[in-house]
Design a protein around this motif. Structure first.
Motif, PDB file in Angstrom:
ATOM      1  N   ASP A   1      49.008  53.662  49.813  1.00 58.20           N
ATOM      2  CA  ASP A   1      50.074  54.247  50.333  1.00 58.20           C
ATOM      3  C   ASP A   1      51.443  53.509  49.944  1.00 58.20           C
ATOM      4  N   THR A   2      51.294  52.845  48.773  1.00 56.18           N
ATOM      5  CA  THR A   2      52.475  52.024  48.175  1.00 56.18           C
ATOM      6  C   THR A   2      53.101  53.241  46.471  1.00 56.18           C
ATOM      7  N   ILE A   3      54.071  52.512  45.842  1.00 56.01           N
ATOM      8  CA  ILE A   3      54.686  52.917  45.179  1.00 56.01           C
ATOM      9  C   ILE A   3      54.923  51.855  43.918  1.00 56.01           C
ATOM     10  N   VAL A   4      55.271  52.417  42.847  1.00 55.84           N
ATOM     11  CA  VAL A   4      55.265  51.092  41.773  1.00 55.84           C
ATOM     12  C   VAL A   4      56.213  51.350  41.128  1.00 55.84           C
ATOM     13  N   LEU A   5      57.657  51.092  41.137  1.00 54.35           N
ATOM     14  CA  LEU A   5      58.822  51.593  40.635  1.00 54.35           C
ATOM     15  C   LEU A   5      58.786  50.587  38.768  1.00 54.35           C
ATOM     16  N   GLY A   6      57.691  50.956  37.892  1.00 53.83           N
ATOM     17  CA  GLY A   6      57.947  49.971  36.767  1.00 53.83           C
ATOM     18  C   GLY A   6      58.695  50.372  35.306  1.00 53.83           C
ATOM     19  N   TYR A   7      58.750  49.065  34.297  1.00 50.21           N
ATOM     20  CA  TYR A   7      58.954  48.715  33.536  1.00 50.21           C
ATOM     21  C   TYR A   7      57.999  48.602  32.766  1.00 50.21           C
ATOM     22  N   GLY A   8      57.928  49.516  31.209  1.00 46.87           N
ATOM     23  CA  GLY A   8      57.358  49.346  30.303  1.00 46.87           C
ATOM     24  C   GLY A   8      58.174  49.513  28.439  1.00 46.87           C
ATOM     25  N   VAL A   9      58.228  47.850  27.864  1.00 47.22           N
ATOM     26  CA  VAL A   9      58.714  48.325  25.972  1.00 47.22           C
ATOM     27  C   VAL A   9      57.510  48.713  25.368  1.00 47.22           C
ATOM     28  N   TYR A  10      57.829  49.630  25.152  1.00 47.90           N
ATOM     29  CA  TYR A  10      57.331  50.340  23.764  1.00 47.90           C
ATOM     30  C   TYR A  10      57.881  49.994  22.197  1.00 47.90           C
ATOM     31  N   GLU A  11      58.817  49.275  21.793  1.00 46.74           N
ATOM     32  CA  GLU A  11      59.367  48.692  21.021  1.00 46.74           C
ATOM     33  C   GLU A  11      58.382  47.952  20.295  1.00 46.74           C
TER      34      GLU A  11
ATOM     35  N   ARG B   1      62.395  48.103  51.823  1.00 48.63           N
ATOM     36  CA  ARG B   1      62.306  46.723  50.983  1.00 48.63           C
ATOM     37  C   ARG B   1      60.762  46.319  50.162  1.00 48.63           C
ATOM     38  N   PRO B   2      61.232  45.923  49.202  1.00 48.37           N
ATOM     39  CA  PRO B   2      59.830  45.908  48.190  1.00 48.37           C
ATOM     40  C   PRO B   2      59.125  44.570  49.315  1.00 48.37           C
ATOM     41  N   ILE B   3      57.813  44.991  48.755  1.00 48.06           N
ATOM     42  CA  ILE B   3      56.606  44.472  49.063  1.00 48.06           C
ATOM     43  C   ILE B   3      55.888  43.442  48.592  1.00 48.06           C
ATOM     44  N   GLU B   4      55.794  44.049  47.291  1.00 49.92           N
ATOM     45  CA  GLU B   4      54.964  42.557  45.657  1.00 49.92           C
ATOM     46  C   GLU B   4      55.468  42.873  45.345  1.00 49.92           C
TER      47      GLU B   4
ATOM     48  N   VAL C   1      56.902  47.155  43.633  1.00 48.75           N
ATOM     49  CA  VAL C   1      56.052  47.792  44.600  1.00 48.75           C
ATOM     50  C   VAL C   1      56.243  47.851  46.375  1.00 48.75           C
ATOM     51  N   LEU C   2      56.673  49.557  47.117  1.00 50.35           N
ATOM     52  CA  LEU C   2      57.366  49.441  47.413  1.00 50.35           C
ATOM     53  C   LEU C   2      56.516  50.565  48.289  1.00 50.35           C
TER      54      LEU C   2
END
Length: 345
Positions: A130-140, A170-173, A205-206
């Motif tokens: 019941d949560t989503i992650v708006l994430g960011y990952g480097v691949y260079e 509101r982000p939760i984590e 995390v939202l």
């Protein structure tokens, strides 16, 4: 450095939009450090900080961040820099978000447009219960200072979500894929929600319900205009499909689906067509997957305290022996040896 020289670099390195970095001169000045000190020997000059739309290689951007942190003796330099920005530094994609009907549409649209801002890292969205992650990952693979990059982007994402929804979402984590710093106070004081380190991904995390939060003042008729503007501002590429697959692979790895079938589905192609497109650019899906996995493995080994088994799992290996064998094939050394070597530098 001329634009012609920068365009030559595009062919061998991932172009990164300057926007977030334009705040560096002011922040350095607050620490009593000159911009000239940070730029010494780098192929960029003061003019690059006057235009958010200028591009520099991702590896140079990361080296600049590392120098700034060292010159200022500030391990939270990335966090400080990111905390001063929101959607307004994202250019046309940020304006697109501001005119989407709800946060879910805004995030999915931004993810599609973000390739024009950076070809060294991916923004992605995925669901956990019941949560989503708006994430960011480097691949260079030539990037450095991952902990500074992730702190900067984590703060930016946090600010973007709050700004475009006027605080309704509101982000939760907060998750960070680097080891816990000696002093976590700057992180806890800025985010005001639980912050977890040594994670397999960096992200905000939202609650799932946040996707339905409306964007106040959105003007849907502006979406096409900002979409066209974002496309027009994206730097050219002579390896379009390689760039698109590299951009897709990091989140596919996190989801445990690093296959050409999954990549082709995401890019709305069939497998044979995607293979043919990559072959025309002198590469293959497997080569791109190996390159991204290797870059991510070296990142995890350098900036986290994750075990070899945890890293193997984060890279979507069924167990750690295949990962160890692959890492040795890529680097001529076992991952545990590579980690020891990097920590003694």
């Amino acid at each position: 450095m001329s634009d012609i020289a920068v365009k030559k670099i595009y062919a061998i390195d991932a172009p990164q939009r300057m926007a977030l970095l334009t705040g560096i001169p002011i922040l350095l000045d607050e620490f009593g450090v000159s911009l000239d000190q940070a730029l010494a020997g780098l192929p960029i000059d003061h003019e690059f900080f006057l235009d958010q739309e200028r591009r520099i290689p991702f590896s140079i951007a990361s080296e600049l961040l590392l120098r700034c942190a060292r010159l200022t003796s500030c391990e939270t330099f990335g966090l400080l820099l990111g905390s001063r920005h929101d959607h307004r530094c994202l250019g046309a994609p940020g304006q697109w978000m501001l005119n989407a009907p709800d946060l879910g549409t805004a995030l999915h649209g931004f993810i599609d447009l973000q390739r024009g801002n950076s070809r060294g890292a991916s923004v992605y969205l995925h669901r956990h219960g019941d949560t989503i992650v708006l994430g960011y990952g480097v691949y260079e693979r030539d990037a450095v200072a991952h902990h500074l990059i992730y702190a900067m982007i984590g703060a930016l994402i946090f600010n973007v979500v709050r700004a475009v929804t006027k605080g309704a979402a509101r982000p939760i984590e907060i998750l960070f894929s680097f080891r816990r710093p000696a002093d976590v106070t700057p992180y806890t004081e800025f985010f005001r929600v639980p912050v977890r380190f040594d994670q397999r991904e960096t992200g905000v995390v939202l609650p799932l319900a946040a996707l339905a939060v409306p964007i106040p003042g959105a003007r849907a008729y502006e979406l096409k205009r900002f979409e066209r503007l974002a496309a027009a501002q994206a730097p050219p590429s002579d390896r379009i499909w390689t760039d698109r697959v590299r951009h897709a692979v990091r989140p596919l790895i996190l989801r445990g689906q690093p296959t050409i079938v999954s990549a082709a589905r995401q890019l709305k192609l069939n497998v044979r067509t995607l293979s043919r497109c990559l072959a025309s650019e002198g590469t293959s899906f497997q080569k791109i997957l190996d390159d991204v996995r290797n870059a991510n493995a070296r990142e995890f080994l350098a900036v986290t305290d994750m075990t070899i088994g945890e890293i193997a799992q984060a890279l979507a290996y069924a167990s750690h022996p295949p990962f160890i064998a692959a890492f040795r094939r890529w680097n001529g050394i076992a991952p545990s040896e590579w980690r020891r070597a990097i920590q003694t530098r």
